[in-house]
Design an enzyme around this catalytic site. Structure first.
Site, short mmCIF file in Angstrom:
data_model
loop_
_atom_site.label_atom_id
_atom_site.label_comp_id
_atom_site.label_asym_id
_atom_site.label_seq_id
_atom_site.Cartn_x
_atom_site.Cartn_y
_atom_site.Cartn_z
N GLY A 288 -105.70 -51.05 -17.44
CA GLY A 288 -106.24 -51.57 -16.17
C GLY A 288 -105.79 -53.00 -16.04
O GLY A 288 -104.76 -53.40 -16.58
N HIS B 260 -102.89 -54.45 -18.56
CA HIS B 260 -101.63 -54.91 -17.95
C HIS B 260 -101.32 -56.35 -18.36
O HIS B 260 -100.26 -56.64 -18.92
CB HIS B 260 -101.79 -54.80 -16.42
CG HIS B 260 -100.82 -55.61 -15.62
ND1 HIS B 260 -99.56 -55.14 -15.27
CD2 HIS B 260 -100.91 -56.87 -15.12
CE1 HIS B 260 -98.93 -56.08 -14.57
NE2 HIS B 260 -99.73 -57.14 -14.46
N ARG C 117 -104.20 -42.15 -20.94
CA ARG C 117 -104.13 -40.72 -20.61
C ARG C 117 -102.76 -40.38 -20.03
O ARG C 117 -102.30 -41.03 -19.07
CB ARG C 117 -105.19 -40.39 -19.57
CG ARG C 117 -106.59 -40.40 -20.11
CD ARG C 117 -107.57 -39.93 -19.11
NE ARG C 117 -107.87 -40.89 -18.06
CZ ARG C 117 -109.02 -40.87 -17.35
NH1 ARG C 117 -109.92 -39.94 -17.61
NH2 ARG C 117 -109.25 -41.78 -16.43
N SER D 90 -112.03 -49.00 -19.48
CA SER D 90 -113.21 -49.50 -18.76
C SER D 90 -114.40 -49.43 -19.71
O SER D 90 -114.41 -48.62 -20.65
CB SER D 90 -113.47 -48.62 -17.54
OG SER D 90 -113.94 -47.35 -17.95
N ASP D 91 -115.40 -50.24 -19.48
CA ASP D 91 -116.55 -50.27 -20.38
C ASP D 91 -117.21 -48.89 -20.45
O ASP D 91 -117.59 -48.42 -21.52
CB ASP D 91 -117.55 -51.35 -19.95
CG ASP D 91 -116.93 -52.74 -20.11
OD1 ASP D 91 -116.88 -53.48 -19.12
OD2 ASP D 91 -116.46 -53.05 -21.23
N HIS E 87 -114.73 -57.62 -24.25
CA HIS E 87 -116.08 -57.73 -23.71
C HIS E 87 -117.03 -57.21 -24.79
O HIS E 87 -116.71 -56.25 -25.49
CB HIS E 87 -116.19 -56.85 -22.46
CG HIS E 87 -117.33 -57.16 -21.54
ND1 HIS E 87 -117.98 -58.37 -21.52
CD2 HIS E 87 -117.92 -56.42 -20.57
CE1 HIS E 87 -118.92 -58.36 -20.59
NE2 HIS E 87 -118.91 -57.18 -19.99
N1 LIG Z 1 -111.04 -56.81 -15.17
C1 LIG Z 1 -111.05 -58.00 -15.70
O1 LIG Z 1 -110.46 -58.92 -15.20
C2 LIG Z 1 -111.78 -58.24 -16.97
C3 LIG Z 1 -112.13 -57.16 -17.80
N2 LIG Z 1 -112.65 -57.44 -19.02
C4 LIG Z 1 -112.96 -56.34 -19.94
O2 LIG Z 1 -111.73 -55.73 -20.32
C5 LIG Z 1 -111.93 -54.34 -20.52
C6 LIG Z 1 -110.99 -53.56 -19.61
O3 LIG Z 1 -111.34 -53.85 -18.28
P1 LIG Z 1 -110.29 -53.57 -17.09
O4 LIG Z 1 -108.94 -53.99 -17.48
O5 LIG Z 1 -110.91 -54.13 -15.86
O6 LIG Z 1 -110.20 -51.98 -17.08
P2 LIG Z 1 -110.79 -50.99 -15.97
O7 LIG Z 1 -112.26 -51.17 -15.86
O8 LIG Z 1 -109.96 -51.16 -14.76
O9 LIG Z 1 -110.48 -49.60 -16.70
C7 LIG Z 1 -109.30 -48.98 -16.38
C8 LIG Z 1 -108.72 -48.29 -17.62
O10 LIG Z 1 -109.68 -47.41 -18.20
C9 LIG Z 1 -109.09 -46.11 -18.28
N3 LIG Z 1 -110.11 -45.07 -18.15
C10 LIG Z 1 -111.09 -45.03 -17.22
N4 LIG Z 1 -111.85 -43.93 -17.45
C11 LIG Z 1 -111.30 -43.29 -18.52
C12 LIG Z 1 -111.63 -42.12 -19.24
N5 LIG Z 1 -112.69 -41.39 -18.91
N6 LIG Z 1 -110.85 -41.74 -20.29
C13 LIG Z 1 -109.78 -42.50 -20.64
N7 LIG Z 1 -109.41 -43.64 -20.01
C14 LIG Z 1 -110.18 -44.01 -18.96
C15 LIG Z 1 -108.12 -46.06 -17.12
O11 LIG Z 1 -107.13 -45.08 -17.39
P3 LIG Z 1 -106.68 -44.05 -16.20
O12 LIG Z 1 -105.77 -44.85 -15.33
O13 LIG Z 1 -106.00 -42.94 -16.94
O14 LIG Z 1 -107.94 -43.64 -15.49
C16 LIG Z 1 -107.54 -47.47 -17.17
O15 LIG Z 1 -106.51 -47.54 -18.12
C17 LIG Z 1 -113.41 -54.08 -20.24
O16 LIG Z 1 -114.14 -54.17 -21.43
C18 LIG Z 1 -113.77 -55.24 -19.32
O17 LIG Z 1 -115.14 -55.55 -19.33
C19 LIG Z 1 -112.80 -58.72 -19.48
C20 LIG Z 1 -112.49 -59.78 -18.65
C21 LIG Z 1 -112.05 -59.61 -17.33
MG LIG Z 2 -117.00 -58.98 -16.68
#
Ligand SMILES: NC(=O)C1=CN([C@@H]2O[C@H](COP(=O)(O)OP(=O)(O)OC[C@H]3O[C@@H](n4cnc5c(N)ncnc54)[C@H](OP(=O)(O)O)[C@@H]3O)[C@@H](O)[C@H]2O)C=CC1
Ligand SMILES: [Mg+2]
Ligand SMILES: CC(=O)[C@](C)(O)C(=O)O
Ligand SMILES: [Mg+2]
Length: 425
Positions: A114, A118, A136, A174-175, A199
């Protein structure tokens, strides 16, 4: 629901209300300034933030205006944050050669692609480290990774395969997905590997997530204080996002150093210490408060009030969002709030200072409720319930479309289109 912090400290910041409190607040700040001077630390006022502007505005306290500008010496491990000393590291503490040597025997397995996967994955790869991605197969992230140059079978693998190949497992799913996939991931976390998060959510709210790491591995976090997209863009600009680091398990005895090193490897600028608990609580409060939810509520409330009293959308939007984001907030980011106040009219300054107390009082109650709801796990519960739905993406798209369709943001689209950079002709 167990509360992480059973006792909450009395609020460290009490905005002085009565004349007496203001007097004592001023004398306290004079004492603090005196103590601050005596401990040898000095603070520079940026040259562009000319003293004349501040002195004219009467913003600098008399004692500060009299002493020579104070500079906070850099490159030291301990820095003074408003009178409190904290340990910080900077990216130049870990030059590329040092990073490459430190991680020469490691494979960083970025699980999840995500926003953070990235940004962090590409930055570590550009730093020359051995990085692979695990998501996945055929999913949205799989396709996104290929677009970013990750190659299936070479450095892009299905999640389980990447974890088997990795020595540092970076769980950037994702969390909610961290909870859902934990039964698959946990058995693959064999002795000697390191488990990394960005996180503290999954580990801290373990009653709900059931994420309990094996006892024989290091568990660390580096949490960028910003979007993964910004993690990447600042790295490409040769800068870096600020990040916090924490250690949950230190089996190797090197977890603290490893956390700082990986924070630099993923593109952090300056790094400060926290704990898993403090990271997750502050982060959940921040994103629901000033950073996202709170500012959304304030924008909407002001825009609606102006519109209900007959102001046009252009006027209401400019006075609420455009001037804030394009003119005034960047001044806060560069030089602090007092500078921004000093850069505005005395009419604005008087009113802004006078109304601060009302907004502080109204919001402090909301923030206390928010903090309690985060600390007792209610917010984590809500997040897991919603984000675990199979159609969570579609549901968010519907909610975000509703926000986009609000008049304020439709007006904003027109205002943005009128910005000079949008009109190249
Ligand atoms: N977003 C941000 O800027 C920040 C995020 N964080 C932390 O970083 C971590 C990642 O967050 P973020 O980058 O936003 O990611 P996202 O919340 O956007 O999660 C997306 C990722 O999770 C995967 N995913 C979702 N559901 C499933 C599932 N059921 N099984 C397998 N893979 C799954 C997706 O894969 P697919 O494409 O295959 O669905 C994708 O690769 C978290 O702990 C977040 O709290 C920390 C600081 C800032
Ligand atoms: Mg946060
Ligand atoms: C970008 C960030 O730091 C957030 C708001 O905490 C998040 O995306 O979780
Ligand atoms: Mg955050």
């Amino acid at each position: 629901m167990s509360t992480i912090f059973l006792k909450s400290q009395r609020s460290l910041f009490h905005y002085p209300r009565t004349q007496f409190e203001i007097m004592s607040f001023r004398s306290a700040s004079k004492l603090a300034m005196k103590a601050f001077r005596q401990n040898g630390a000095r603070r520079v006022i940026p040259a562009t933030r000319s003293m004349s502007v501040l002195a004219r505005a009467g913003v600098m306290s008399r004692s500060a205006a009299r002493v020579a500008p104070m500079v906070q010496t850099r490159g030291v491990r301990t820095m003074d944050f408003g009178g409190v000393k904290e340990t910080v590291w900077e990216r130049n503490d870990w030059p590329r050669e040092k990073l490459l040597d430190y991680f020469k025997n490691d494979t960083l397995a970025v699980i999840g692609y995500g926003s953070q996967g990235h940004g962090q994955g590409l930055n570590a790869r550009d730093n020359g480290l051995n990085v692979i991605v695990g998501v996945r197969e055929g999913g949205a992230s799989w396709k996104a990774a290929i677009e970013d140059g990750w190659v299936p079978g070479k450095n892009l693998f299905p999640m389980e395969e990447a974890i088997k190949k990795g020595t540092i497992i970076m769980d950037l799913l994702s969390d909610a997905a961290q909870t859902e996939t934990w039964p698959t991931i946990a058995p693959l976390l064999t002795k000697g590997k390191t488990l990394y998060f960005s996180h503290g959510f999954s580990v801290v709210f373990k009653d709900q997530t059931k994420v309990v790491p094996p006892k024989d591995i290091d568990v660390i976090l580096a949490a960028p204080k910003g979007s993964g997209r910004t993690v990447r863009s600042l790295f490409k600009e040769g800068r870096g996002i600020n990040s916090s680091v924490a250690v949950f398990q230190n089996v190797s005895g090197k977890a603290d150093e490893k956390a700082v090193a990986i924070a630099v490897a993923i593109g952090s600028g300056f790094i400060y210490k926290t704990t898993f608990e403090r990271e997750v609580v502050s982060d959940l409060v921040g994103e629901r408060g000033c950073l996202m939810g709170g500012i959304n509520g304030l924008f909407l409330a002001q825009y609606q009030t102006l519109r209900e009293h007959g102001h046009t959308p252009a006027e209401a939007f400019n006075e609420t969002v455009e001037e804030a984001t394009q003119s005034l907030y960047p001044l806060i980011g560069k030089y602090g709030l007092d500078y921004m106040f000093a850069a505005c009219s005395t009419t604005a300054r008087r009113g802004a200072i006078d109304w601060t107390q009302r907004f502080y009082d109204a919001n402090k109650k909301v923030l206390e409720d928010l903090y309690e709801n985060v600390a007792n796990g209610n917010e984590a519960k809500r997040s897991l319930e919603y984000n675990s739905k199979p159609n969570y993406r579609e549901l968010y798209e519907k909610e975000l479309a509703e926000i986009r369709d609000l008049e304020i943001w439709r007006a904003g689209e027109t205002v943005r289109s009128l910005r000079p950079e949008e009109n190249k002709h």
